[in-house]
Design a protein around this motif. Structure first.
Motif, mmCIF file in Angstrom:
data_model
loop_
_atom_site.group_PDB
_atom_site.id
_atom_site.type_symbol
_atom_site.label_atom_id
_atom_site.label_comp_id
_atom_site.label_asym_id
_atom_site.label_seq_id
_atom_site.Cartn_x
_atom_site.Cartn_y
_atom_site.Cartn_z
ATOM 1 N N PRO A 31 61.648 33.866 43.281
ATOM 2 C CA PRO A 31 60.589 34.109 44.271
ATOM 3 C C PRO A 31 59.288 34.566 43.627
ATOM 4 O O PRO A 31 59.293 35.196 42.563
ATOM 5 C CB PRO A 31 61.181 35.223 45.142
ATOM 6 C CG PRO A 31 62.124 35.944 44.219
ATOM 7 C CD PRO A 31 62.719 34.885 43.334
ATOM 8 N N LEU A 32 58.182 34.241 44.268
ATOM 9 C CA LEU A 32 56.861 34.698 43.829
ATOM 10 C C LEU A 32 56.422 35.824 44.754
ATOM 11 O O LEU A 32 55.603 35.635 45.657
ATOM 12 C CB LEU A 32 55.867 33.530 43.850
ATOM 13 C CG LEU A 32 56.103 32.438 42.806
ATOM 14 C CD1 LEU A 32 55.322 31.182 43.146
ATOM 15 C CD2 LEU A 32 55.743 32.945 41.413
ATOM 16 N N ASP A 33 57.001 36.997 44.528
ATOM 17 C CA ASP A 33 56.658 38.138 45.370
ATOM 18 C C ASP A 33 55.190 38.522 45.201
ATOM 19 O O ASP A 33 54.571 39.048 46.126
ATOM 20 C CB ASP A 33 57.549 39.335 45.036
ATOM 21 C CG ASP A 33 59.010 39.072 45.387
ATOM 22 O OD1 ASP A 33 59.272 38.150 46.184
ATOM 23 O OD2 ASP A 33 59.885 39.777 44.852
ATOM 24 N N GLY A 57 56.108 32.333 48.076
ATOM 25 C CA GLY A 57 56.890 31.129 47.847
ATOM 26 C C GLY A 57 57.875 31.338 46.702
ATOM 27 O O GLY A 57 58.322 32.446 46.435
ATOM 28 N N ALA A 58 58.175 30.252 46.007
ATOM 29 C CA ALA A 58 59.160 30.344 44.925
ATOM 30 C C ALA A 58 58.944 29.223 43.924
ATOM 31 O O ALA A 58 58.360 28.183 44.236
ATOM 32 C CB ALA A 58 60.577 30.271 45.484
ATOM 33 N N VAL A 59 59.431 29.462 42.715
ATOM 34 C CA VAL A 59 59.518 28.420 41.697
ATOM 35 C C VAL A 59 60.982 28.000 41.631
ATOM 36 O O VAL A 59 61.857 28.832 41.373
ATOM 37 C CB VAL A 59 59.061 28.936 40.315
ATOM 38 C CG1 VAL A 59 59.271 27.862 39.252
ATOM 39 C CG2 VAL A 59 57.601 29.361 40.361
ATOM 40 N N THR A 60 61.253 26.732 41.896
ATOM 41 C CA THR A 60 62.626 26.237 41.898
ATOM 42 C C THR A 60 62.946 25.578 40.564
ATOM 43 O O THR A 60 62.051 25.242 39.793
ATOM 44 C CB THR A 60 62.838 25.210 43.030
ATOM 45 O OG1 THR A 60 62.153 23.991 42.678
ATOM 46 C CG2 THR A 60 62.300 25.739 44.351
ATOM 47 N N PRO A 61 64.222 25.372 40.280
ATOM 48 C CA PRO A 61 64.588 24.747 38.997
ATOM 49 C C PRO A 61 64.510 23.229 39.006
ATOM 50 O O PRO A 61 64.870 22.587 38.029
ATOM 51 C CB PRO A 61 66.038 25.210 38.810
ATOM 52 C CG PRO A 61 66.560 25.366 40.192
ATOM 53 C CD PRO A 61 65.403 25.855 41.014
#
Length: 629
Positions: A359-361, A379-383
């Protein structure tokens, strides 16, 4: 002008295209995988269509689903962005055959420049200077060895279908050639399904110079000057700039003229980049700059060209694809100032640049910087996709001004809990050799020791952490007393915990650190911190035999069983994240005492995956009191 546009891509480039299309009054359609449903580009488009699941092979690379989405939404044209299908001639043909506009290079040009050997032969015929080498069809090991010997070592073996640094091997001596050739061919077969190679003279002080070109359907062709993309790590670009440092007007004219000649040789239409390799050992000279390859698409680093020319290259693409002439004649284009771009990646330099997901807290950037990003805070950085979080783009009147602004932008970037290369970028942009323009493709490798931030917090970080927790100790009379000794400056020793480890720090004056939600941000780095916990025991953990996940990812192989004897260096598990595999090895001879995961499991960074114990030597009958697992 095109009225509706389907963007066959995602993230940062999709947002970039949407921004220009909206200004031109063009309706935009986003396509997305299920995991990308909440991404900003999906929300910002006028319409969105889900085309599959997370793996790109089941979504963004599915030509049939992209065409079906275009038909269902009434799209007039498709823009492929960069990456994925942007240089796929078959997809371009299918789009055109479906009666849709194609905002990209002509299929014939993509094919002509798609294989490095054929492209070089075409360039030689067009009078474009090409790196000395062998580009022939005879691929026998004996012929390739003979050609390498004739060229003179060192040489570079390159897969003709290669890209992104794959399928490349430097050979320093004739005795090593056969082994390197086999290694290169294996990688080329696995990555591109094509084992053909070419041989080039290896340039000892290489500079990566590329020229932005544009063509239209009316026979027009221009260049928008050069970029320098020499700062690379493992053949991946890290910092790009325009114009190129040390490029004089005569050399610029010769290189840019060669680039336009190359574009005309394949009847090029749209945005393209002619890449050159330069021998920078004696500065940039026209007779030491050679054609390397052509990228038949818009480049990731196109914003630096936009910054120095004042042009919108996506607008140029859309106008050309609509049948219009090029927006500017060559004589109307000029260079103003200097621009630089740094790629902010979700990776941890202190652990060998392993990818970081989650997550991009917190995601904050300093003001006054152009930020092209595909993600946002919360949002988030996914693999599943490229790990680039954002591009930091700056412009200044001079190169020194641009470098200072880029370093400041990287230092002021705040990302948590995902790890990034921000501090690495800041150090690179501020390095004396970079500021002086002494750059080539070996810059990062040469200066890695000073560019990669240490894994342990610096004294500045510890001082900032101690200063930040002082208010928490205000109620303690022993830590709040100041100036207690006569003729002594007031100072205090503060117990602080940073990144899970305890430190005793002497109070220092305040710093420029930013503190938010238990995280300290300083010079592009991020550190969790707080007062030392009473129950903290230095060095406590799962023990020396704990095998911890060095990055978030998926367990793709479990190579041992519980109770199995292992030897030091033996492969125990394999993790995968963002297409990068990491094997985890036994730190010493022992026995697998605990196995905490199974194949297919998703794990966070720091998760205990297994634990091994050293065998216990027993001289006489004895009992053990080992905790059951």
């Amino acid at each position: 002008m095109i009225q509706s546009l389907l963007i066959a891509n995602r993230g940062e480039i999709a947002r970039r295209i949407i921004r220009t299309a909206r200004r031109l009054g063009i309706r935009t359609i986003a396509v997305h995988s299920d995991v990308d449903a909440g991404m900003p580009f999906v929300r910002e488009a006028d319409e969105a269509v889900c085309i599959g699941t997370a793996p790109a092979t089941d979504s963004y690379l599915r030509q049939d689903r992209l065409l079906e989405a275009a038909r269902a939404t009434g799209a007039a044209a498709i823009h492929p962005g960069y990456g994925f299908l942007s240089e796929n001639a078959e997809f371009a043909e299918r789009v055109i055959d479906a009666g849709l506009g194609w905002v990209g290079a002509p299929p014939a040009a993509i094919r002509a420049m798609g294989l490095k050997d054929a492209a070089k032969r075409r360039m030689i015929a067009a009078g474009v200077p090409v790196t000395p080498g062998y580009f022939g069809a005879d691929q026998s090991p004996e012929r390739l060895q003979a050609e390498a010997d004739a060229i003179g070592y060192p040489v570079l073996i390159k897969a003709v279908a290669g890209g992104g640094g794959k399928g490349m091997r430097k050979v320093d001596a004739a005795a090593d050639f056969a082994e390197m050739l086999e290694s290169c061919k294996r990688e080329a077969a696995a990555s591109f399904g094509n084992t053909q190679v070419l041989i080039e003279k290896y340039i000892l002080s290489p500079r990566h110079i590329e020229v932005q070109v544009f063509g239209d359907t009316h026979g027009g062709a221009v260049h928008l000057f050069e970029r320098d993309c020499s700062l690379q790590r493992r053949h991946q670009k890290v910092i790009e700039e325009a114009p190129a440092p040390g490029m004089d007007s005569a050399t610029r004219a010769a290189v840019c003229e060669a680039a336009v000649k190359a574009a005309r040789a394949v009847d090029y239409v749209g945005a393209g980049t002619i890449e050159f390799i330069a021998d920078g050992s004696e500065g940039l000279r026209a007779d030491r700059i050679w054609f390397m390859e052509m990228n038949t698409r818009l480049q990731v680093e196109h914003p630096v060209t936009e910054a120095i020319t004042g042009q919108d290259l996506v607008e140029w693409q859309l106008r050309v694809a609509s049948g219009e002439r090029l927006p500017c004649a060559q004589e109307a284009l000029s260079i103003t100032g200097w621009a630089m771009e740094a790629r902010l990646y979700a990776e941890n330099p202190s652990t060998g640049f392993l990818p970081s997901t989650g997550p991009l807290d917190r995601l904050r950037f300093p003001a006054g910087v152009r930020i092209d990003s595909g993600v946002e805070e919360g949002g988030a950085v996914t693999p599943y996709y490229d790990p680039m979080i954002a591009k930091l783009i700056v412009h200044g009147a001079t190169r020194n001004e641009a470098a200072a602004r880029l370093a400041a932008a990287a230092r002021g970037t705040q990302v948590w809990p995902v790890r990034t290369n921000a501090a690495f970028l800041a150090r690179a942009a501020a390095h004396p050799d970079f500021v002086a323009g002494r750059v080539d493709t070996g810059f990062i490798e040469r200066h890695a020791e000073t560019l990669i931030p240490p894994a342990e917090p610096s004294p500045a970080v510890l001082a900032a952490a101690a200063a930040a927790i002082l208010p928490e100790a205000a109620g303690d009379p022993w830590t709040s007393l100041r100036g207690f000794r006569a003729n002594a400056e007031a100072s205090r020793r503060i117990e602080v915990e940073v990144a899970g480890k305890p430190y005793l720090v002497t109070e220092q004056p305040g710093s420029a650190a930013v503190v938010a939600d238990g995280v300290l941000f300083l010079d592009g780095e991020a550190w969790p911190f707080g007062p030392r916990r009473a129950d903290h025991i230095a060095g406590a953990g799962e023990g020396d035999g704990a095998i911890l996940a060095p990055m978030p990812g998926r367990v793709i192989a479990v190579l041992v069983e519980s109770g199995q004897a292992v030897t030091k260096g033996q492969r125990m598990l394999v993790l995968e994240a963002m297409k990068m595999e990491q094997a985890l090895l036994a730190p010493f001879d022992g026995v697998v005492a605990a196995l905490k995961v199974s194949e297919g499991a998703q794990v966070a960074e720091g998760t205990m995956l297994a634990r091994i114990e050293k065998p216990v030597a027993i001289d006489a009958p004895a009992t053990t009191n080992r905790e059951s697992e």
